[in-house]
Design a protein around this motif. Sequence first.
Motif, PDB file in Angstrom:
ATOM      1  N   ALA A 299      38.929  58.079  77.669  1.00 43.98           N
ATOM      2  CA  ALA A 299      38.852  57.188  77.438  1.00 43.98           C
ATOM      3  C   ALA A 299      40.104  55.981  77.757  1.00 43.98           C
ATOM      4  O   ALA A 299      40.227  55.782  75.962  1.00 43.98           O
ATOM      5  N   LEU A 300      40.381  55.118  78.233  1.00 44.73           N
ATOM      6  CA  LEU A 300      41.373  54.299  77.669  1.00 44.73           C
ATOM      7  C   LEU A 300      40.719  52.775  77.600  1.00 44.73           C
ATOM      8  O   LEU A 300      40.221  52.475  78.760  1.00 44.73           O
ATOM      9  N   TYR A 301      40.264  52.055  76.198  1.00 45.28           N
ATOM     10  CA  TYR A 301      40.142  50.311  76.255  1.00 45.28           C
ATOM     11  C   TYR A 301      41.037  49.339  75.891  1.00 45.28           C
ATOM     12  O   TYR A 301      42.210  49.957  75.746  1.00 45.28           O
ATOM     13  N   TYR A 302      40.961  48.383  76.449  1.00 44.30           N
ATOM     14  CA  TYR A 302      42.284  47.473  76.290  1.00 44.30           C
ATOM     15  C   TYR A 302      41.789  46.487  76.706  1.00 44.30           C
ATOM     16  O   TYR A 302      40.593  46.409  77.414  1.00 44.30           O
ATOM     17  N   ASN A 303      42.712  44.825  76.467  1.00 42.36           N
ATOM     18  CA  ASN A 303      42.306  44.091  76.754  1.00 42.36           C
ATOM     19  C   ASN A 303      44.142  43.578  77.055  1.00 42.36           C
ATOM     20  O   ASN A 303      44.293  43.204  75.441  1.00 42.36           O
ATOM     21  N   ILE A 304      43.770  42.681  78.219  1.00 42.11           N
ATOM     22  CA  ILE A 304      45.530  42.297  77.547  1.00 42.11           C
ATOM     23  C   ILE A 304      45.236  40.802  78.161  1.00 42.11           C
ATOM     24  O   ILE A 304      44.693  40.009  79.052  1.00 42.11           O
ATOM     25  N   GLU A 305      45.332  39.914  77.366  1.00 45.85           N
ATOM     26  CA  GLU A 305      45.241  37.953  77.248  1.00 45.85           C
ATOM     27  C   GLU A 305      46.506  37.337  78.020  1.00 45.85           C
ATOM     28  O   GLU A 305      47.777  38.192  76.820  1.00 45.85           O
ATOM     29  N   TYR A 306      46.201  36.989  78.250  1.00 42.76           N
ATOM     30  CA  TYR A 306      47.344  35.913  79.156  1.00 42.76           C
ATOM     31  C   TYR A 306      47.317  34.403  79.794  1.00 42.76           C
ATOM     32  O   TYR A 306      45.986  34.110  79.457  1.00 42.76           O
ATOM     33  N   ARG A 307      47.840  33.192  79.409  1.00 43.77           N
ATOM     34  CA  ARG A 307      47.511  32.240  79.180  1.00 43.77           C
ATOM     35  C   ARG A 307      48.867  32.033  81.004  1.00 43.77           C
ATOM     36  O   ARG A 307      49.686  31.974  80.731  1.00 43.77           O
ATOM     37  N   MET A 308      48.104  31.358  81.479  1.00 44.45           N
ATOM     38  CA  MET A 308      48.696  30.304  82.647  1.00 44.45           C
ATOM     39  C   MET A 308      48.618  29.400  82.712  1.00 44.45           C
ATOM     40  O   MET A 308      48.167  28.028  82.157  1.00 44.45           O
ATOM     41  N   GLU A 309      50.143  29.155  83.207  1.00 45.98           N
ATOM     42  CA  GLU A 309      50.611  27.949  83.110  1.00 45.98           C
ATOM     43  C   GLU A 309      50.657  27.340  84.189  1.00 45.98           C
ATOM     44  O   GLU A 309      50.871  27.554  85.002  1.00 45.98           O
ATOM     45  N   PRO A 310      50.839  26.001  83.852  1.00 45.51           N
ATOM     46  CA  PRO A 310      50.252  24.808  84.805  1.00 45.51           C
ATOM     47  C   PRO A 310      52.047  24.307  85.381  1.00 45.51           C
ATOM     48  O   PRO A 310      52.163  24.093  86.703  1.00 45.51           O
ATOM     49  N   THR A 311      52.775  24.575  84.945  1.00 47.57           N
ATOM     50  CA  THR A 311      54.807  24.267  84.950  1.00 47.57           C
ATOM     51  C   THR A 311      55.080  25.712  84.972  1.00 47.57           C
ATOM     52  O   THR A 311      54.924  27.068  83.832  1.00 47.57           O
ATOM     53  N   THR A 312      56.639  26.172  85.809  1.00 44.06           N
ATOM     54  CA  THR A 312      57.353  26.620  85.520  1.00 44.06           C
ATOM     55  C   THR A 312      58.052  26.260  84.014  1.00 44.06           C
ATOM     56  O   THR A 312      57.935  25.848  83.647  1.00 44.06           O
ATOM     57  N   LEU A 313      58.554  27.937  83.677  1.00 40.77           N
ATOM     58  CA  LEU A 313      59.212  28.360  82.712  1.00 40.77           C
ATOM     59  C   LEU A 313      60.534  27.318  82.233  1.00 40.77           C
ATOM     60  O   LEU A 313      60.655  27.378  82.657  1.00 40.77           O
TER      61      LEU A 313
ATOM     62  N   PRO B  18      47.283  22.474  77.836  1.00 38.83           N
ATOM     63  CA  PRO B  18      48.008  22.598  79.778  1.00 38.83           C
ATOM     64  C   PRO B  18      46.771  23.855  80.199  1.00 38.83           C
ATOM     65  O   PRO B  18      46.656  23.851  81.440  1.00 38.83           O
ATOM     66  N   TYR B  19      47.430  25.516  79.728  1.00 38.30           N
ATOM     67  CA  TYR B  19      46.932  25.954  80.259  1.00 38.30           C
ATOM     68  C   TYR B  19      45.342  26.966  80.440  1.00 38.30           C
ATOM     69  O   TYR B  19      45.142  25.897  79.621  1.00 38.30           O
ATOM     70  N   THR B  20      45.678  27.291  81.024  1.00 36.21           N
ATOM     71  CA  THR B  20      44.029  28.920  81.545  1.00 36.21           C
ATOM     72  C   THR B  20      44.068  30.015  80.311  1.00 36.21           C
ATOM     73  O   THR B  20      45.188  30.376  80.598  1.00 36.21           O
ATOM     74  N   LEU B  21      43.339  30.696  79.692  1.00 39.40           N
ATOM     75  CA  LEU B  21      43.297  31.581  79.114  1.00 39.40           C
ATOM     76  C   LEU B  21      42.821  32.228  80.010  1.00 39.40           C
ATOM     77  O   LEU B  21      41.533  32.259  80.919  1.00 39.40           O
ATOM     78  N   HIS B  22      43.388  34.138  80.062  1.00 34.92           N
ATOM     79  CA  HIS B  22      42.803  34.846  81.318  1.00 34.92           C
ATOM     80  C   HIS B  22      43.308  36.473  81.148  1.00 34.92           C
ATOM     81  O   HIS B  22      43.828  36.432  79.582  1.00 34.92           O
ATOM     82  N   ARG B  23      41.649  37.244  80.839  1.00 33.29           N
ATOM     83  CA  ARG B  23      42.370  38.717  80.941  1.00 33.29           C
ATOM     84  C   ARG B  23      42.195  39.767  81.546  1.00 33.29           C
ATOM     85  O   ARG B  23      41.455  39.057  82.300  1.00 33.29           O
ATOM     86  N   SER B  24      42.644  40.385  81.375  1.00 35.93           N
ATOM     87  CA  SER B  24      42.239  41.992  82.219  1.00 35.93           C
ATOM     88  C   SER B  24      42.070  43.039  81.042  1.00 35.93           C
ATOM     89  O   SER B  24      42.194  42.923  80.183  1.00 35.93           O
ATOM     90  N   SER B  25      41.102  43.672  81.263  1.00 39.21           N
ATOM     91  CA  SER B  25      40.045  44.342  81.068  1.00 39.21           C
ATOM     92  C   SER B  25      39.553  45.231  81.645  1.00 39.21           C
ATOM     93  O   SER B  25      39.637  45.838  82.504  1.00 39.21           O
ATOM     94  N   SER B  26      39.192  46.595  81.122  1.00 39.62           N
ATOM     95  CA  SER B  26      38.345  48.317  80.960  1.00 39.62           C
ATOM     96  C   SER B  26      37.852  47.423  81.142  1.00 39.62           C
ATOM     97  O   SER B  26      36.220  48.708  80.657  1.00 39.62           O
TER      98      SER B  26
END
Length: 232
Positions: free
Chosen positions: A161-175, A34-42
Amino acid sequence: MSRCILLVYLAASVSLTALGQSAAWQPNLTRQQPYTLHRSSSADPTGANADRRKIDPGETLTVLDTDGPALISHLWFTIASSEPYHLKRIVLRIYWDGEETPSVEAPIGDFFGLGLGYYHPWQSEMLSVGSVKDLNCFFPMPFERHARITVTNEGQRAVKALYYNIEYRMEPTTLAPGTLYFHAQFRQAQPNHGWINSWTRNGQPLVNKKANLTGQDNYVWLDAKARANTQV
């Protein structure tokens, strides 16, 4: 043919374990999630190939700032810095749900298991360091309202140079009620007060035969309390 299939299966199982993908808390890849995958990166916002960030001495870079509910599933960093022991002088901090004091605060090298301040490849299910200085963390980090991750250069030279990838899953319901948050804190005493400072090697009778039943002057690694109904 059966033996070949078995060997491929075993190899795949070992690979998944090495990458932190086999534990029960990981999603079942045979089921729709049910989650959607997201990424914050450089990644270069212009679409070019300058996929890095510079951090000057004393500067703090925010590498993730997002709302929940969600779960961080992977942290990846690679650092280019000419400063000796920069793994000790670059500090990683993580803040959950708008808190002012970080729940995670440690030199980035210590967080990824490089406590001596220099690189060496190693691997576990939750943390790994690759041969090209890539730092990986697979600890699941859920949060309800908000997550913020920062990297601070407390050294004397710029991080080129700092290279980064932060992967996270957005959940449709509360924890789920009772969901535990990830915490990590760095501690160091230098010099550390001990009961002897004249030993030169392991195995010396001066050290091995020293009786200490009270723990006096021992270094305290952890002093924590559990919930009243929790067994540790």
